[in-house]
Design a protein around this motif. Structure first.
Motif, PDB file in Angstrom:
ATOM      1  N   GLU A  52       0.846  -1.187   0.000  1.00 52.53           N
ATOM      2  CA  GLU A  52       0.000   0.000   0.000  1.00 52.53           C
ATOM      3  C   GLU A  52       0.890   1.250   0.000  1.00 52.53           C
ATOM      4  O   GLU A  52       1.838   1.336   0.796  1.00 52.53           O
ATOM      5  CB  GLU A  52      -0.891   0.020   1.237  1.00 52.53           C
ATOM      6  CG  GLU A  52      -1.797  -1.206   1.341  1.00 52.53           C
ATOM      7  CD  GLU A  52      -2.539  -1.251   2.673  1.00 52.53           C
ATOM      8  OE1 GLU A  52      -3.754  -1.037   2.658  1.00 52.53           O
ATOM      9  OE2 GLU A  52      -1.881  -1.473   3.713  1.00 52.53           O
ATOM     10  N   PRO A  53       0.619   2.215  -0.867  1.00 60.17           N
ATOM     11  CA  PRO A  53       1.464   3.420  -0.943  1.00 60.17           C
ATOM     12  C   PRO A  53       1.613   4.110   0.406  1.00 60.17           C
ATOM     13  O   PRO A  53       0.629   4.356   1.106  1.00 60.17           O
ATOM     14  CB  PRO A  53       0.704   4.303  -1.941  1.00 60.17           C
ATOM     15  CG  PRO A  53      -0.060   3.342  -2.797  1.00 60.17           C
ATOM     16  CD  PRO A  53      -0.467   2.245  -1.859  1.00 60.17           C
ATOM     17  N   TRP A  76       8.242   0.642  -8.793  1.00 62.37           N
ATOM     18  CA  TRP A  76       7.185   1.385  -8.097  1.00 62.37           C
ATOM     19  C   TRP A  76       6.369   2.271  -9.033  1.00 62.37           C
ATOM     20  O   TRP A  76       5.165   2.459  -8.804  1.00 62.37           O
ATOM     21  CB  TRP A  76       7.784   2.256  -6.997  1.00 62.37           C
ATOM     22  CG  TRP A  76       8.436   1.523  -5.866  1.00 62.37           C
ATOM     23  CD1 TRP A  76       9.700   1.719  -5.403  1.00 62.37           C
ATOM     24  CD2 TRP A  76       7.872   0.511  -5.014  1.00 62.37           C
ATOM     25  NE1 TRP A  76       9.972   0.888  -4.331  1.00 62.37           N
ATOM     26  CE2 TRP A  76       8.855   0.135  -4.070  1.00 62.37           C
ATOM     27  CE3 TRP A  76       6.627  -0.118  -4.977  1.00 62.37           C
ATOM     28  CZ2 TRP A  76       8.634  -0.834  -3.094  1.00 62.37           C
ATOM     29  CZ3 TRP A  76       6.402  -1.086  -4.004  1.00 62.37           C
ATOM     30  CH2 TRP A  76       7.396  -1.441  -3.077  1.00 62.37           C
ATOM     31  N   THR A  89       2.696   3.718  -7.923  1.00 61.57           N
ATOM     32  CA  THR A  89       1.557   3.643  -8.836  1.00 61.57           C
ATOM     33  C   THR A  89       0.671   2.448  -8.486  1.00 61.57           C
ATOM     34  O   THR A  89       1.148   1.316  -8.392  1.00 61.57           O
ATOM     35  CB  THR A  89       2.037   3.511 -10.288  1.00 61.57           C
ATOM     36  OG1 THR A  89       2.847   4.644 -10.608  1.00 61.57           O
ATOM     37  CG2 THR A  89       0.866   3.441 -11.245  1.00 61.57           C
ATOM     38  N   VAL A  90      -0.599   2.713  -8.287  1.00 62.89           N
ATOM     39  CA  VAL A  90      -1.545   1.656  -7.955  1.00 62.89           C
ATOM     40  C   VAL A  90      -1.769   0.775  -9.183  1.00 62.89           C
ATOM     41  O   VAL A  90      -1.913   1.259 -10.305  1.00 62.89           O
ATOM     42  CB  VAL A  90      -2.878   2.252  -7.467  1.00 62.89           C
ATOM     43  CG1 VAL A  90      -3.944   1.168  -7.304  1.00 62.89           C
ATOM     44  CG2 VAL A  90      -2.664   2.991  -6.156  1.00 62.89           C
ATOM     45  N   GLY A  91      -1.776  -0.541  -8.984  1.00 60.02           N
ATOM     46  CA  GLY A  91      -1.993  -1.482 -10.074  1.00 60.02           C
ATOM     47  C   GLY A  91      -0.907  -2.539 -10.117  1.00 60.02           C
ATOM     48  O   GLY A  91      -0.110  -2.680  -9.193  1.00 60.02           O
ATOM     49  N   THR A 102       0.910  -6.434  -7.049  1.00 63.04           N
ATOM     50  CA  THR A 102      -0.161  -5.448  -7.173  1.00 63.04           C
ATOM     51  C   THR A 102      -0.039  -4.422  -6.059  1.00 63.04           C
ATOM     52  O   THR A 102       0.029  -4.787  -4.870  1.00 63.04           O
ATOM     53  CB  THR A 102      -1.544  -6.118  -7.098  1.00 63.04           C
ATOM     54  OG1 THR A 102      -1.656  -7.067  -8.165  1.00 63.04           O
ATOM     55  CG2 THR A 102      -2.644  -5.082  -7.239  1.00 63.04           C
ATOM     56  N   ILE A 103       0.022  -3.161  -6.434  1.00 60.80           N
ATOM     57  CA  ILE A 103      -0.004  -2.062  -5.460  1.00 60.80           C
ATOM     58  C   ILE A 103      -1.461  -1.702  -5.216  1.00 60.80           C
ATOM     59  O   ILE A 103      -2.208  -1.379  -6.157  1.00 60.80           O
ATOM     60  CB  ILE A 103       0.767  -0.833  -5.976  1.00 60.80           C
ATOM     61  CG1 ILE A 103       2.168  -1.232  -6.461  1.00 60.80           C
ATOM     62  CG2 ILE A 103       0.844   0.234  -4.888  1.00 60.80           C
ATOM     63  CD1 ILE A 103       3.056  -1.799  -5.401  1.00 60.80           C
ATOM     64  N   VAL A 104      -1.878  -1.774  -3.956  1.00 55.77           N
ATOM     65  CA  VAL A 104      -3.289  -1.594  -3.604  1.00 55.77           C
ATOM     66  C   VAL A 104      -3.551  -0.138  -3.212  1.00 55.77           C
ATOM     67  O   VAL A 104      -2.761   0.476  -2.477  1.00 55.77           O
ATOM     68  CB  VAL A 104      -3.667  -2.523  -2.428  1.00 55.77           C
ATOM     69  CG1 VAL A 104      -5.134  -2.338  -2.052  1.00 55.77           C
ATOM     70  CG2 VAL A 104      -3.403  -3.973  -2.801  1.00 55.77           C
ATOM     71  N   ASP A 105      -4.655   0.401  -3.684  1.00 55.08           N
ATOM     72  CA  ASP A 105      -5.057   1.755  -3.300  1.00 55.08           C
ATOM     73  C   ASP A 105      -5.481   1.737  -1.832  1.00 55.08           C
ATOM     74  O   ASP A 105      -6.461   1.085  -1.457  1.00 55.08           O
ATOM     75  CB  ASP A 105      -6.202   2.234  -4.176  1.00 55.08           C
ATOM     76  CG  ASP A 105      -6.547   3.700  -3.930  1.00 55.08           C
ATOM     77  OD1 ASP A 105      -5.919   4.318  -3.048  1.00 55.08           O
ATOM     78  OD2 ASP A 105      -7.429   4.227  -4.628  1.00 55.08           O
TER      79      ASP A 105
END
Length: 703
Positions: free
Chosen positions: A334-335, A357, A392-394, A425-428
């Protein structure tokens, strides 16, 4: 009969080794490295840098240099630098001395290669020669003749190699790093371009695709120069890119069959490649990440070899066994927040990892190497990483490289271990940030360590730049980053620096995600203070120790103009996010404490240690503080009125200044360097609020 056998055996032992020299069976993919005196021959896998000793006794007590592989008769030819003669070696690496005329009798040749049944040798300042080898086809004792191509030989070479697709030689000047092309008819050397690397390149090789490999004597590093097309050669853009790590030696030369591929697919696959898209550097053509299987070092349950990097829709798991099982993502990415990764290692080794990232298809951006040479133990290892706030999310990619080698990049070869590429996967997480004093600025914290005495009151015994970043998830504080720099230590007393979070219970801190870094290097042990009911963290245990200054005082004497040597960063997460209204106000409670075991002034009968603290004015001390220290000497602290760490004239022993303030020089009283400060304190902060401005300071009184 017995006597006859003994006599024949004795005769065979006396016969010249040339009788038993056997040509290589084929054009081998391995590169051969000749090192030392007497020479030893090593087989080098250029793909990974792995090497093995093939022969330590060539039959000659000599150094053999200038070696080249002859594709016509499949022998290696070289120059015996001890006896000034040409030799030939077969697949058993036994040297046969040849009869050659026409070469200088008092000069050694360290540069050589073979092309179209001719052996070429070169020596700067002496000349460039070629020797026709065809007479040996019918008579190994034939006399060969060296023909002088040119006596002009000015490029400083220690090896050169023939391109497999043209009739030119290529070599790199040791001093300048310049790549030169040599015409074998005229001997003319033409400058092509700068490789960007210098050193003694004692061994050079080509592969079938037209890539030139340089092995540097000093460190064994192997570089690759792309000369695959004439257009590239004509462009002059010929950078040498780190390819692998090989063995190093002061006497170094190499030979290889240039028309052989680097990887022999007729042999079992012994290399592990990554399988992220090739923009990340995965295939051999792009100098992708790859590891030689060493039967010891891998991630997860196993590793298997590949001949090439699998590319989507294939993967390493789909073309061989499912061996990409060494890395597990325990928590979401998570960012702005921390994530826990579980890594299983077959043995002790070092791990490096990269995350794309910003999802731009590479691992080359700043901050994308998130793990650097992390020592792993056998079995499970939990590692905490910080996901950048701007990630970056996704979907994107990550790469993990485990090896016995340190210093690996996201590309290039390794002599051991495994590479695992994982799509992630980067989660929002609906995260935001708030900063104190700003995203890029610092406040200044300054302490006078003579409390409860004012003494010299130069307020430079401990000076720090200080910043806080809070990461909020859904509007609540989930993670905190405290960063800063040790700006000055004008102290003879040993003191440390800590931060307390009032009203935040110690157990509310996620200890698995708490880290302290010095100059980006993770420190061992937990920085959170044990035995405290409120959360408190020690950032510096002994400022004198960590500043490592050359001057008597660090950055307080005018003649001591040292650079800041320590940058620190504390990162920790809360087990449950805390509402902003329940968080202590920033800057929290930064304080000085006495390093245990050290004298701290005549007021104390014994070393006060951790029970000694100095806080900002009117900030109550922690539960570790010895309340018997109140009102000693000039201190007028009175807990009943919430008065702490001030003199009768309201002079504090700690300052927080919203600026990168210039502190007084050593032994210069603060009120002498900044005269308005006295009125500022007497007024209770009502007047002269800009007392700390450099325009209000006395020249030559501040650092």
């Amino acid at each position: 009969m017995y006597l006859f056998i003994k006599i024949m055996t004795f005769i065979l032992l006396l016969v010249s080794p040339k009788v038993f020299a056997v040509a290589f069976d084929s054009c081998p993919s391995k590169a051969y490295l000749f090192q030392g005196k007497p020479v030893s021959v090593y087989g080098i896998n250029l793909v990974t840098g792995t090497n093995s000793l093939l022969q330590d006794d060539t039959g000659l007590p000599s150094n053999i240099n200038g070696v080249g592989f002859n594709e016509t008769d499949r022998y290696i030819y070289g120059y015996d630098t001890t006896n000034y003669t040409i030799v030939r070696l077969g697949q058993n690496f036994q040297a046969t001395t040849l009869n050659v005329s026409g070469l200088p009798s008092d000069k050694t040749f360290y540069v050589g290669d073979v092309y179209q049944h001719h052996y070429y040798v070169y020596r700067s300042g002496t000349g460039f020669y070629k020797i026709d080898l065809s007479p040996l086809d019918s008579n190994v004792n034939a006399t060969l003749t060296a023909e002088l191509i040119t006596s002009t030989a000015s490029v400083s070479l220690t090896d050169f190699a023939f391109h497999p697709s043209n009739d030119h030689l290529y070599g790199v000047d040791n001093g300048s790093g310049g790549l030169y092309e040599f015409n074998i008819s005229t001997g003319v050397a033409t400058y092509i371009g700068d490789t960007g690397e210098t050193g003694t390149f004692g061994a050079m090789y080509f592969d079938v695709d037209g890539n030139l490999y340089l092995s540097r004597n000093q460190d064994g590093q192997v570089y690759r120069v792309n000369l695959s097309t004439q257009a590239i050669i004509d462009s002059g853009v010929v950078p040498a890119v780190k390819f692998a790590d090989g063995p190093f030696s002061s006497q170094n030369d190499g030979a290889r069959c240039a028309n052989a591929p680097l990887i022999d697919t007729d042999e079992p696959a012994t290399i592990d490649f990554g399988d992220a898209p090739d923009s990340y550097g995965s295939t051999l053509a792009s100098n992708g990440a790859r590891h030689a299987l060493d039967d010891t070092t891998w991630l997860g349950s196993s590793v298997d070899g590949d001949y090439y990097a699998a590319q989507s829709p294939d993967s390493d798991d789909s073309i061989t066994s499912d061996d990409e099982d060494g890395v597990g993502f325990v928590t979401a990415l998570e960012p702005g927040l921390d994530s826990v990764i579980s890594v299983t290692a077959s043995t002790e080794g070092v791990l490096s990892a990269w995350f794309d990232w910003n999802d731009d298809g590479d691992f080359s951006d700043e901050g994308e190497q998130v793990i650097t040479d992390k020592a792993l133990v056998t079995g499970s290892n939990n590692i905490v990483i910080s996901v950048p706030f701007g990630a970056t999310v996704g979907s994107t990619w990550s790469r993990f490289r485990f090896s016995q080698q340190s210093g690996l990049a996201y590309f290039g070869g390794s002599t051991s271990g495994e590479v695992e590429d994982h799509e992630i996967t980067i989660v929002d997480a609906n995260t935001t940030q708030r900063h104190f004093p700003s995203a890029t600025g610092y406040v200044t914290l300054a302490y006078e360590d003579n409390w409860p005495e004012t003494a010299d009151y130069d307020m430079n015994d401990l000076v720090l730049r200080y910043r806080i970043t809070e990461v909020l998830k859904n509007g609540e504080v989930a993670k905190i980053i405290i960063s800063g720099k040790l700006a000055a230590v004008g102290a003879s007393y040993h003191s440390g620096f800590a931060v307390r979070l009032e009203n935040i219970i110690a157990s509310d801190i996620d200890t698995t995600k708490t880290r302290l870094y010095y100059n980006s290097v993770l420190q061992s042990g937990s920085p959170q203070e044990a035995g405290m009911s409120e959360a408190s963290f020690i950032l510096i245990n002994d400022a004198i120790d960590v500043s490592s200054y050359d001057c008597y005082f660090f950055r307080t004497n005018h003649g001591c103009r040292e650079d800041i040597g320590l940058e620190f960063e504390l990162q920790f997460s809360l087990t449950t996010p805390v509402a902003t209204e329940n968080m202590p106000a920033m800057p929290y409670d930064p304080f000085l404490f006495a390093t245990p075991g050290y004298y701290h002034g005549p007021v104390f009968a014994q070393a006060p240690g951790r029970s000694y603290e100095i806080h900002l004015a009117d900030k109550a001390p922690t539960e570790q503080f010895n309340t018997e220290f109140y009102q000693l000497a000039q201190d007028t602290s009175d807990p009943s009125t919430s008065r702490y760490f001030k003199t009768v004239n309201n002079m504090p022993w700690a300052l927080l200044i919203y600026d990168e303030w210039q502190w007084p020089r050593e032994y210069v009283d603060l009120t002498t360097a900044y005269p308005d400060f006295a009125d500022y304190t007497l007024s209770g902060g009502e007047t002269h609020t800009d007392w700390y401005d450099i325009n209000n300071a006395i020249t030559n009184k501040y650092y």
